[in-house]
Design an enzyme around this catalytic site. Structure first.
Site, PDB file in Angstrom:
ATOM      1  N   GLU A 172       1.000  -1.105  -0.540  1.00 25.13           N
ATOM      2  CA  GLU A 172      -0.159  -0.170   0.020  1.00 25.13           C
ATOM      3  C   GLU A 172       1.041   1.184   0.179  1.00 25.13           C
ATOM      4  O   GLU A 172       0.483   2.327   0.239  1.00 25.13           O
ATOM      5  CB  GLU A 172      -0.606   0.719   1.306  1.00 25.13           C
ATOM      6  CG  GLU A 172      -2.326  -1.062   0.905  1.00 25.13           C
ATOM      7  CD  GLU A 172      -2.614  -1.351   2.561  1.00 25.13           C
ATOM      8  OE1 GLU A 172      -3.112  -0.010   3.015  1.00 25.13           O
ATOM      9  OE2 GLU A 172      -3.118  -1.481   2.980  1.00 25.13           O
ATOM     10  N   CYS A 180      -4.286  -4.760   2.150  1.00 29.22           N
ATOM     11  CA  CYS A 180      -3.204  -5.730   2.776  1.00 29.22           C
ATOM     12  C   CYS A 180      -3.279  -7.413   2.569  1.00 29.22           C
ATOM     13  O   CYS A 180      -2.804  -7.569   3.259  1.00 29.22           O
ATOM     14  CB  CYS A 180      -3.772  -6.403   4.640  1.00 29.22           C
ATOM     15  SG  CYS A 180      -4.231  -4.122   5.150  1.00 29.22           S
ATOM     16  N   HIS A 229      -4.163 -12.626   8.578  1.00 28.01           N
ATOM     17  CA  HIS A 229      -3.955 -11.426   8.778  1.00 28.01           C
ATOM     18  C   HIS A 229      -3.753 -10.991   9.955  1.00 28.01           C
ATOM     19  O   HIS A 229      -5.088 -10.968  10.551  1.00 28.01           O
ATOM     20  CB  HIS A 229      -4.929 -10.520   7.579  1.00 28.01           C
ATOM     21  CG  HIS A 229      -4.596  -8.695   7.299  1.00 28.01           C
ATOM     22  ND1 HIS A 229      -3.238  -8.639   7.419  1.00 28.01           N
ATOM     23  CD2 HIS A 229      -5.249  -8.573   8.075  1.00 28.01           C
ATOM     24  CE1 HIS A 229      -3.030  -7.695   7.724  1.00 28.01           C
ATOM     25  NE2 HIS A 229      -4.793  -6.842   7.865  1.00 28.01           N
TER      26      HIS A 229
END
Lengths: 387, 135, 353
Positions: C86, C118, C241
Site C-alpha cells: 500500500e 493488505c 492477517h
C-alpha cells in the site's frame, strides 16, 4: 634560464564581501598588483578559481576578468584544482614566463562564496570531492577531514586537544595582518568548547570559507623596470602532484603522498632541502592537514607532526615558522584564491614588508597549496633576490 | 534532474557490483576502465559480499544540499572483505557507538531525492552494524 | 461448488523466503501519551517503524536478498519480481524494477506492483504460484511489504507498521514447503480505503470487523479446508492477517484453531500491522521454526475486500537452508525504541513548510 620573479603583489581583505561582486574583487587585486609592479602590462592572465561556475553561475573568467581589468585582448585562462586552484594558476604563470613565450603574466586567485548562502554553498564546495562516490554519500570537505583526523587519532594516539595549537597560532599571527578575516587571538578554552562540525573536526579545526582575491605579477628578472623599489622575489622551485581524488582509493590516507612529492620536486629544483627554508606557508584548511603537511614535508616523523605545535617551533620566532600571516584558519580560506594569498604573504615576508609579523632575515620560503586532502598539491620555493 | 547519471551506475550503487581484474585478480570498486593495481584493462564483473569493517568514520553535523533531512549522520570509510575501501553512510546505528574496526554489512537504502520530492529517489549502498554483532 | 480451489499444473513450493523488519519500535504507550493522555493501552504492545532512509523498495530488497540466500539460486533465474504494497514509493514507476535490479534479477522478468490493500502481497504470491505452476517459468518472486500509513491520532496509528517478507516460488522438488492449493474469496466491501493523493486511509470503524475481516477470512479458510478435505487439527500452524492481536486470535477460534497453532505466526503484538506484509511475515516466522511434515494454513485479508487462503506442507529441505539468512526473530530482537517525536520525524509527519 633566467629567473622568474614576482614583480608585484596585490590583495583585498579576506572576508564576507556582500556588496562586492566576483569581477570587482578580482579587478581590485589585479590593479593593485600591476601598480605594485610599476605598471608592467601583462600579456597573459592565469586565474585560480573553484566555485564561479556553480556558485556565481559564471564560467569563462578568462575572458571576463581581463575585460573588467581593462586588459581585453590578452591571453586569459582559468585553472581549477579545488583548493589548490591558486597554486595551480601560479604554476601556469611560472611556466609561461619561464618558457619565454610570455614576458609578463598576472596570476589572480579569486573566490566568491557570498553569491549564495546555505547548504547550496556546502554542496558546491563538496563537488570537489568524488561526486559519484563521496558526495553521493553525503560527504563534504569537512567530512573528509573528519575521516582523516579520526584515523590519525586512532593510529597514533595523538591527544585531541593538541590540535588546538594550530588555530591558536594562526589567530595569533593574523592579528598583525590587515588583510586577515579574524584578527583576534583565541585560546585553548575556545578550542575545547568549539561546536563539532564533523567529528572529530570542530569549528576551530576548520578554516572558514571566505571571499577574497589576490594577484601577483610575474616576469623575468631582466624585464623588471628600474622604477620598482621593492626587493624582488624569485621562484626557484615549482612542482605539482596529484593523488587519488577519492580518499577511499588511497592505501594510506595519512601519507599525503602528493604533498610529499610536491615538496620534494620543488626543493630538488631549487637545490635545497626542506629544512633550508626560513618559513613554511602550508595549507591549514583543517588543522589535521597542517599536521600531515608537516609530516609529508619531512619536518616530523609520521604520527608526530602534532608535537611541533607544542614547543614553539612553528611560531614566528621558532625554528620553522608557519602560517606567518594567519594561515587559512585566521586569514580566511578563499579556496581558489588561497594559493595566491600564500604567495603574496610569503613575498611580503621575503621583501621585509610583513610589518609587525616580519620574520627576521627571511630569505627563503616554502609555499604549499593543497586541494582537498592533498588530492592536488602545489609547492613553490620562493627566494629573495640579492642586490 | 540528473537521472541519467544515477541510472548509469545503478548496479554498483544498489549492490556493490564491481570488477575483478582479469590480469592480477585484484577486486575493484568502483569499477574502472583500468585496474588500479596492475594497470591492465579491467572489465570482468564481480559481486562484492557487502561485508566489511569500519576503517574510519565521522559524524556530519552540516550537510551538503540534498542530505539535510538525515542530519546528523555518520559517514565511514569501510574496508570491504575483498580489499577495496568505500565511502558510505552508516545507518541503523541505534544507540550503538561507532568504532574503528566494527564489523558492518551493506544494505541498500535511500541516499537522497534528486531535486525536491518530485525528482527520482536515489537508492544506493549504506552500511549498518553486522546483524550478528547487533544482537 | 467445485473447482474453486486453485491448483497448479505441476507441483510447486517455496524455494526461499526472507523477512525484513526495520529496527525502530514505537511503543503503544507513546501514541497513547500524545493522543489519549496516556489512558489508552492500544491493540498491540509496540510497532516496527522504518528509518529515515527506508521505504518499501529498500525493505523489499533486503527481504528479497534473504529469500535468494535461502533459495541458493542465481537471481537471473527469476522470471518475475512482484511486489504487493500500500506504500509503493512512487505513484507511477514500479517498485519491482528497482528491487529486481538490486538483487541481480532481470531483464528477462515480469515486474509489476500489486495493490489490494493488505492482501497485495498474497495476491502477488498467487500470481507467482500460477506462473510457475503453469510451467511458463521456473522461478518467481512475490513480496508483501509496507510502511503502513495511519492518520495521527487515529486508532490505526497504534498499529500501522513497517515490514514484510519475500518468497521465491519454484518447482516442488527443491521446495522448503510444498503448495497444496489456494482459495480466494473476494467481494466489494468498503471497510477501508485511501483515495488517490490522500496521505492517510479512512476506515469504517466497527464495519471493518464482522462483514469485512472475519467474513472473508473465515469463508476463505473454510472453503480451502473443505476442498482439500482438511480440518484444523491437521495443521501444526495457522497464520492470519493481523491488524491487531485480537482479530487473528478470534478468526482462529472461528475456524477451530487453538492459540497454540496461531501464536508462532502472530507477530502483531510486537511489530504491529505491516499491512501487505502481515500474513507473509507471519508465515516467515513459522517457517523459521517449522519441522518437516508440518502443515501450515495461511489466510490473508485485504480491505475492499478479499482473502487468500494457502495450504503448505514443510519439507526436509528446510533444515539446511533456513539458517542461511537472518530469522524473523533476529529482526524482532534488533530493536531500538523511539519516542513519538522521532517517529513523527522518521515517517514524515512533521510539516517542513
Amino acid at each position: 634560464m633566467s629567473d622568474v620573479v614576482i614583480a608585484g603583489v596585490g590583495q583585498i581583505p579576506v572576508g564576507e564581501h556582500w556588496d562586492v561582486s566576483l569581477r570587482s574583487q578580482a579587478t581590485r587585486a589585479v590593479l593593485a598588483a600591476i601598480k605594485d609592479a610599476g605598471g608592467l602590462k601583462p600579456q597573459a592572465m592565469y586565474i585560480g578559481n573553484l566555485l564561479a561556475p556553480t556558485v556565481s553561475h559564471q564560467s569563462n573568467l578568462g575572458a571576463l576578468l581581463p575585460d573588467w581589468s581593462n586588459l581585453t585582448g590578452i591571453e586569459g585562462i582559468t585553472v581549477e584544482a579545488a583548493g589548490a586552484s591558486g597554486g595551480g594558476a601560479f604554476r601556469l604563470g611560472y611556466l609561461a614566463v619561464a618558457s619565454g613565450f610570455v614576458d609578463v603574466a598576472i596570476v589572480v586567485g579569486v573566490e566568491k562564496i557570498t553569491d549564495v548562502v546555505g547548504p547550496e554553498l556546502e554542496r558546491a564546495i563538496a563537488e570537489s570531492t568524488d561526486y559519484d562516490y563521496e558526495l553521493a554519500q553525503g560527504l563534504s570537505l569537512t567530512g573528509q577531514a573528519g575521516l582523516v583526523m579520526q584515523l590519525y587519532l586512532h593510529e597514533y594516539k595523538a591527544p585531541r586537544e593538541a590540535f588546538a595549537a594550530f588555530p591558536i597560532l594562526a589567530h595569533e599571527n593574523a592579528v598583525g595582518n590587515p588583510f586577515a578575516m579574524y584578527r583576534k587571538p583565541i585560546n585553548q578554552k575556545a578550542y575545547d568548547s568549539a561546536p563539532m562540525l564533523s567529528e572529530p573536526v570542530n569549528l576551530m579545526d576548520m578554516a572558514p570559507y571566505a571571499d577574497g582575491a589576490a594577484a601577483v605579477v610575474l616576469t623575468r628578472r631582466e624585464l623588471v623596470p628600474e622604477s620598482i623599489r621593492h626587493p624582488l622575489v624569485k621562484v626557484s622551485g615549482s612542482s605539482v602532484s596529484s593523488d587519488t581524488l577519492a580518499l577511499h582509493d588511497r592505501t594510506d590516507p595519512l601519507a599525503f603522498d602528493a604533498a610529499r612529492l610536491s615538496v620534494e620536486g620543488a626543493c630538488r629544483q631549487a637545490g635545497i632541502l626542506p629544512q633550508d627554508v626560513d618559513f613554511f606557508e602550508l595549507t591549514d584548511s583543517f588543522s589535521i592537514y597542517a599536521v600531515l603537511s608537516l609530516e609529508a614535508a619531512g619536518f616530523a616523523p609520521r604520527g608526530e607532526g602534532w608535537k611541533l605545535g607544542q614547543d614553539g617551533t612553528l611560531r614566528r620566532d621558532g625554528k620553522l615558522p608557519i602560517l606567518t600571516m594567519g594561515g587559512f584558519k585566521a586569514r580566511g580560506n578563499p579556496l581558489g584564491a588561497a594559493g595566491i594569498y600564500q604567495v603574496v604573504e610569503a613575498a611580503l615576508q621575503l621583501r621585509g614588508e610583513a610589518g609587525s609579523n616580519q620574520i627576521p632575515n627571511a630569505r627563503r620560503a616554502l609555499v604549499q597549496n593543497l586541494g582537498g586532502p592533498a588530492s592536488t598539491a602545489v609547492a613553490h620555493v620562493l627566494e629573495r633576490v640579492n642586490g | 534532474m540528473e537521472n541519467p547519471r544515477h541510472w548509469r551506475i545503478r548496479k554498483q550503487r544498489y549492490a556493490l557490483v564491481g570488477e575483478v581484474c582479469p590480469h592480477c585478480e585484484a577486486k575493484i570498486f568502483p569499477p574502472r576502465d583500468v585496474c588500479p593495481n596492475c594497470g591492465g584493462e579491467a572489465k570482468t564483473q564481480f559481486n562484492f559480499s557487502g561485508k566489511g569493517t569500519v576503517f574510519s568514520f565521522t559524524v556530519m553535523n552540516d550537510a551538503p544540499a540534498g542530505y539535510e533531512k538525515n542530519l546528523p549522520y555518520a559517514v565511514a570509510l569501510v574496508k570491504l572483505e575483498e580489499g577495496p575501501i568505500v565511502t558510505a553512510q552508516l545507518t541503523d546505528l541505534g544507540d550503538q557507538p561507532v568504532q574503528i574496526g566494527m564489523p558492518v554489512e551493506m544494505v541498500t537504502r535511500r541516499i537522497r531525492d534528486d531535486g525536491d520530492e518530485k525528482g527520482i529517489i536515489v537508492y544506493g549502498y549504506k552500511f549498518r552494524p553486522a546483524m550478528s554483532s547487533a544482537q | 461448488m467445485s473447482g474453486r480451489v486453485l491448483k497448479s499444473n505441476r507441483p510447486v513450493g517455496i524455494i526461499g523466503y526472507g523477512a525484513y523488519i526495520p529496527r525502530y519500535r514505537l511503543p503503544a504507550s507513546e501514541v497513547s501519551r500524545v493522543w489519549e493522555g496516556g489512558k489508552g493501552s492500544g491493540p498491540v504492545k509496540e510497532k516496527a517503524v522504518a528509518g529515515l532512509d527506508e521505504d518499501v523498495i529498500t525493505m523489499s530488497i533486503e527481504a528479497a536478498r534473504n529469500a535468494l540466500a535461502r533459495a541458493q539460486m542465481d537471481a537471473s533465474l527469476l522470471r518475475a519480481v512482484w511486489v504487493g504494497s500500500e506504500s509503493h514509493p512512487y505513484a507511477v514507476k514500479p517498485t519491482g524494477t528497482v528491487v529486481a535490479e538490486a538483487i541481480g534479477a532481470g531483464p528477462s522478468i515480469e515486474a509489476a506492483d500489486w495493490e489490494f490493500a493488505c492482501k497485495a502481497g498474497t495476491e502477488a504470491l498467487v500470481a507467482a504460484i500460477s506462473l510457475v505452476g503453469s510451467g511458463m517459468g521456473d522461478y518467481a518472486m512475490a513480496i508483501g511489504m509496507d510502511t503502513a500509513q495511519g492518520k495521527p491520532g487515529d486508532q490505526l496509528e497504534y498499529t500501522a507498521a513497517s515490514g514484510g517478507a519475500a518468497y521465491i516460488v519454484g518447482p516442488a522438488e527443491n521446495a522448503l514447503a510444498v503448495f497444496n492449493g489456494s482459495y480466494s474469496y473476494v467481494t466489494d466491501t468498503p471497510d477501508f480505503w485511501r483515495r488517490a493523493n490522500q496521505k492517510y486511509p479512512e476506515h469504517g470503524q466497527r464495519f471493518t470487523g464482522e462483514p469485512a475481516y472475519f467474513k472473508h477470512i473465515v469463508e476463505a479458510g473454510k472453503a480451502l479446508m473443505e476442498e482439500l478435505g482438511t480440518r484444523a487439527e491437521d495443521y501444526r500452524f495457522a497464520v492470519f492477517h493481523q491488524p491487531n492481536t485480537k482479530f487473528p486470535q478470534r478468526a482462529g477460534q472461528l475456524l477451530g484453531f487453538s492459540d497454540e497453532q496461531i501464536k508462532t505466526g502472530l507477530l502483531a503484538p510486537v511489530i504491529g500491522n505491516t499491512y501487505a506484509g502481515a500474513a507473509l511475515v507471519g508465515l516467515s516466522a513459522v517457517l523459521d521454526v517449522a519441522q518437516p511434515g508440518d502443515r501450515i494454513l495461511v489466510v490473508s485479508f485485504g480491505s475492499g475486500a478479499g482473502s487468500d487462503a494457502f495450504d503448505w506442507v514443510v519439507t526436509d529441505k528446510i533444515e539446511a537452508r533456513r539458517n542461511l539468512a537472518p530469522r524473523t526473530a533476529d529482526y524482532i530482537a534488533r530493536r531500538t525504541e523511539i519516542d513519538y517525536a522521532t517517529y513523527a520525524r522518521f515517517r514524515g509527519k512533521i510539516d517542513m513548510g
